[in-house]
Design an enzyme around this catalytic site. Structure first.
Site, short mmCIF file in Angstrom:
data_model
loop_
_atom_site.label_atom_id
_atom_site.label_comp_id
_atom_site.label_asym_id
_atom_site.label_seq_id
_atom_site.Cartn_x
_atom_site.Cartn_y
_atom_site.Cartn_z
N ASP A 298 -53.61 21.59 -5.16
CA ASP A 298 -54.49 22.44 -5.90
C ASP A 298 -54.13 22.29 -7.36
O ASP A 298 -53.19 21.98 -7.69
CB ASP A 298 -54.41 24.00 -5.32
CG ASP A 298 -53.07 24.47 -5.98
OD1 ASP A 298 -51.77 23.95 -5.63
OD2 ASP A 298 -53.08 25.38 -6.56
N GLY B 272 -49.87 23.79 0.14
CA GLY B 272 -50.30 22.59 0.01
C GLY B 272 -50.19 21.57 1.30
O GLY B 272 -50.87 20.66 1.37
N ASP C 171 -41.95 16.80 -6.87
CA ASP C 171 -42.10 16.34 -8.44
C ASP C 171 -40.64 16.45 -8.84
O ASP C 171 -39.97 15.57 -9.07
CB ASP C 171 -43.16 17.55 -8.90
CG ASP C 171 -43.56 17.30 -10.25
OD1 ASP C 171 -43.39 16.33 -10.84
OD2 ASP C 171 -44.02 18.41 -10.80
N SER C 172 -40.47 17.87 -9.41
CA SER C 172 -38.87 17.74 -9.82
C SER C 172 -37.94 17.88 -8.85
O SER C 172 -36.76 17.59 -8.92
CB SER C 172 -38.54 19.18 -10.73
OG SER C 172 -38.70 20.37 -9.61
N LYS D 128 -43.34 11.82 -6.83
CA LYS D 128 -43.60 11.77 -8.15
C LYS D 128 -42.18 11.54 -8.70
O LYS D 128 -41.71 12.48 -9.49
CB LYS D 128 -44.16 12.90 -8.67
CG LYS D 128 -45.73 12.54 -9.56
CD LYS D 128 -46.26 13.43 -10.37
CE LYS D 128 -46.65 14.82 -9.70
NZ LYS D 128 -47.38 15.61 -10.65
N ARG E 68 -58.31 21.78 -3.18
CA ARG E 68 -57.54 21.45 -1.97
C ARG E 68 -58.45 20.96 -0.73
O ARG E 68 -57.78 19.98 0.04
CB ARG E 68 -56.84 22.67 -1.37
CG ARG E 68 -55.95 23.39 -1.95
CD ARG E 68 -54.95 24.36 -1.27
NE ARG E 68 -54.39 25.53 -2.05
CZ ARG E 68 -53.23 25.42 -2.42
NH1 ARG E 68 -52.54 24.09 -2.31
NH2 ARG E 68 -52.52 26.18 -3.22
N PHE F 8 -51.26 14.65 -12.80
CA PHE F 8 -51.12 15.72 -12.10
C PHE F 8 -52.29 15.55 -10.93
O PHE F 8 -53.61 15.00 -11.39
CB PHE F 8 -51.70 17.04 -12.73
CG PHE F 8 -51.59 18.23 -12.01
CD1 PHE F 8 -50.20 18.82 -11.67
CD2 PHE F 8 -52.88 18.92 -11.66
CE1 PHE F 8 -50.30 20.10 -10.84
CE2 PHE F 8 -52.75 20.05 -10.83
CZ PHE F 8 -51.56 20.76 -10.41
N GLU G 254 -43.93 18.08 3.30
CA GLU G 254 -44.49 18.54 1.77
C GLU G 254 -45.63 17.79 1.35
O GLU G 254 -45.83 16.55 1.88
CB GLU G 254 -43.16 18.30 0.87
CG GLU G 254 -42.43 19.58 0.57
CD GLU G 254 -43.28 20.46 -0.05
OE1 GLU G 254 -44.22 20.55 -0.42
OE2 GLU G 254 -42.31 21.30 -1.05
N ASP G 255 -46.39 18.32 0.73
CA ASP G 255 -47.51 17.72 -0.22
C ASP G 255 -46.95 16.80 -1.04
O ASP G 255 -47.42 15.40 -1.05
CB ASP G 255 -48.41 18.63 -0.59
CG ASP G 255 -47.91 19.60 -1.47
OD1 ASP G 255 -46.49 19.71 -1.79
OD2 ASP G 255 -48.61 20.68 -1.95
#
Ligand code: IMP
Ligand code: MG
Length: 188
Positions: free
Chosen positions: A161, A46, A105-106, A133, A167, A154, A101-102
């Site tokens: 992607d 990504g 999240d977690s 996020k 992408r 999302f 990084e793109d």
């Protein structure tokens, strides 16, 4: 927009907004790494779009390398188990690493990447992410450079992607729940 039906996407970050933000981040990174040996480490797949635009805005020398750290998971949820399927092919000793990084999240993928990179004994390891996020964070991670903060949605495009597709959209968009992976065009 191109092949993507406007009914299935909602653009949340435009091409112009991305370009403007990258110029600001690059200016900051250029200043912060003065006198240092900067290595940009992209997390495949990504981040390659963001990394390629970011590095061309840096007004300083740098090396570039990629790691493939795929987190196993089903669909849109990452399991948190990170498998390195392509390792670095340069030395990090004496160098300052910036992980690109793109999206975070977690936080599991990036925290594992930072841990792995630290084992190569660089001078420093910091993280630059296009998108943060924070609503879904499970592992606390220090993000030194953040392009955009988004709510728990999302998103696809600009490297991100859904099932390996979308992408190549030049913006970041939220997919409609009914969206399906594009089918090959039929020549009539
Ligand atoms: P984390 O380990 O949960 O922080 O997940 C990070 C990885 O999950 C990212 O590098 C992406 O590959 C993927 N991911 C998380 N959120 C999204 C999203 O909204 N769209 C596309 N990929 C995502
Ligand atoms: Mg990723």
């Amino acid at each position: 927009m191109p092949y993507c039906d406007e009914d299935i996407i909602e653009v949340i970050i435009t091409q112009q907004q991305i370009a403007a933000r990258i110029a600001q981040l690059a200016q900051q990174i250029t200043a912060d790494y003065r006198g240092k040996q900067l290595v940009l480490v992209g997390a495949l797949t990504g981040s390659f779009v963001f990394l390629s635009d970011l590095m061309r805005q840096l007004d300083r020398p740098c090396e570039v390398n990629f790691l493939d750290a795929s987190s196993y998971g089903n669909g849109t949820v990452s399991s948190g188990e990170v498998a390195i399927t392509q390792d670095l092919n340069l030395s990090l000793a004496g160098k300052d690493v910036l992980v690109v990084e793109d999206i975070v999240d977690s936080g599991r993928t990036v925290s594992e990447l930072v841990r792995l990179l630290q084992a190569h004994q660089p001078v420093s390891v910091k993280v630059c992410t296009l998108i943060d996020k924070p609503a879904r964070r499970e592992i606390p991670v220090e993000l030194s450079y953040i392009g955009f903060v988004i709510p728990d949605q999302f998103v696809v495009g600009y490297g991100l992607d859904y099932a390996q597709h979308f992408r190549n959209l030049p913006f970041v968009a939220v997919l409609d729940e009914d969206a399906v992976v594009p089918k090959p065009e039929i020549n009539e």
